[in-house]
Design a protein around this motif. Structure first.
Motif, PDB file in Angstrom:
ATOM      1  N   PRO A  53      54.487  61.781 102.447  1.00 30.82           N
ATOM      2  CA  PRO A  53      53.465  62.003 101.414  1.00 30.82           C
ATOM      3  C   PRO A  53      52.105  61.398 101.739  1.00 30.82           C
ATOM      4  O   PRO A  53      51.091  61.896 101.249  1.00 30.82           O
ATOM      5  CB  PRO A  53      54.059  61.339 100.164  1.00 30.82           C
ATOM      6  N   SER A  54      52.058  60.366 102.550  1.00 36.10           N
ATOM      7  CA  SER A  54      50.764  59.754 102.864  1.00 36.10           C
ATOM      8  C   SER A  54      49.868  60.687 103.663  1.00 36.10           C
ATOM      9  O   SER A  54      48.673  60.456 103.770  1.00 36.10           O
ATOM     10  CB  SER A  54      50.959  58.435 103.614  1.00 36.10           C
ATOM     11  N   LEU A  56      49.672  63.991 102.847  1.00 29.34           N
ATOM     12  CA  LEU A  56      49.486  65.178 102.001  1.00 29.34           C
ATOM     13  C   LEU A  56      48.289  65.023 101.079  1.00 29.34           C
ATOM     14  O   LEU A  56      47.910  63.914 100.714  1.00 29.34           O
ATOM     15  CB  LEU A  56      50.748  65.422 101.166  1.00 29.34           C
ATOM     16  N   GLU A  57      47.720  66.163 100.691  1.00 27.08           N
ATOM     17  CA  GLU A  57      46.597  66.174  99.749  1.00 27.08           C
ATOM     18  C   GLU A  57      47.048  66.431  98.314  1.00 27.08           C
ATOM     19  O   GLU A  57      46.481  65.887  97.374  1.00 27.08           O
ATOM     20  CB  GLU A  57      45.583  67.232 100.163  1.00 27.08           C
ATOM     21  N   ALA A  58      48.051  67.285  98.134  1.00 26.02           N
ATOM     22  CA  ALA A  58      48.583  67.613  96.810  1.00 26.02           C
ATOM     23  C   ALA A  58      49.959  68.246  96.985  1.00 26.02           C
ATOM     24  O   ALA A  58      50.245  68.850  98.019  1.00 26.02           O
ATOM     25  CB  ALA A  58      47.655  68.567  96.070  1.00 26.02           C
ATOM     26  N   THR A  85      55.603  59.928  96.740  1.00 23.56           N
ATOM     27  CA  THR A  85      54.345  60.654  96.546  1.00 23.56           C
ATOM     28  C   THR A  85      53.502  59.980  95.467  1.00 23.56           C
ATOM     29  O   THR A  85      52.292  59.802  95.626  1.00 23.56           O
ATOM     30  CB  THR A  85      54.637  62.124  96.195  1.00 23.56           C
ATOM     31  N   GLU A  88      51.929  56.819  96.681  1.00 20.87           N
ATOM     32  CA  GLU A  88      50.812  57.104  97.590  1.00 20.87           C
ATOM     33  C   GLU A  88      49.607  57.683  96.843  1.00 20.87           C
ATOM     34  O   GLU A  88      48.600  58.015  97.456  1.00 20.87           O
ATOM     35  CB  GLU A  88      51.252  58.075  98.692  1.00 20.87           C
ATOM     36  N   VAL A  90      49.240  60.582  95.540  1.00 21.37           N
ATOM     37  CA  VAL A  90      49.009  61.987  95.879  1.00 21.37           C
ATOM     38  C   VAL A  90      49.192  62.799  94.591  1.00 21.37           C
ATOM     39  O   VAL A  90      50.224  62.670  93.924  1.00 21.37           O
ATOM     40  CB  VAL A  90      50.001  62.471  96.958  1.00 21.37           C
ATOM     41  N   GLN A  92      50.414  65.444  92.147  1.00 24.98           N
ATOM     42  CA  GLN A  92      51.577  66.333  92.190  1.00 24.98           C
ATOM     43  C   GLN A  92      51.785  66.963  90.823  1.00 24.98           C
ATOM     44  O   GLN A  92      51.451  66.391  89.800  1.00 24.98           O
ATOM     45  CB  GLN A  92      52.827  65.605  92.677  1.00 24.98           C
TER      46      GLN A  92
END
Length: 114
Positions: A53-54, A56-58, A85, A88, A90, A92
């Protein structure tokens, strides 16, 4: 922005002629709002590994025939991924089953309707 779609199931048979998979539905919907949006799909039910997840943007978690109270082989990994997630920071979103999974993973209680 790049949205990673976590596919946790297929649409009901009555919808599959028009929408064989949930990622196509969400891609069309979100691209209508932002044509520059990019997408990646992780087919969790078919055994794909969940990403870090680190990086990822969304994240968008799709619908599923399963309930979060079911004993699916991929469920524990999904719950861990959702918590990671969130840790982090992010963004979601979950849709149908996905919102139940996010709620359950982050401390809510989801039960089958009597």
């Amino acid at each position: 922005m790049k949205v990673t779609i976590i596919e946790t199931g297929k649409p009901p048979p009555t919808l599959r002629d028009d929408w064989p998979g949930y990622p196509a539905m969400f891609t069309k919907l979100l691209r209508a709002a932002d044509g520059d949006m990019k997408f990646d799909t992780i087919d969790l039910v078919s055994g794909a590994s969940l990403p870090d997840p680190s990086k990822l943007e969304a994240v968008l978690v799709t619908g599923s025939r399963a309930g979060v109270y079911d004993d699916e082989p991929w469920m524990a990994a999904l719950m861990d991924f959702i918590r990671w997630t969130a840790a982090e920071n992010v963004p979601q979103i979950g849709v149908c089953f996905g919102h139940q999974a996010v709620a359950q993973a982050l401390g809510g209680q989801v039960i089958k309707s009597p």
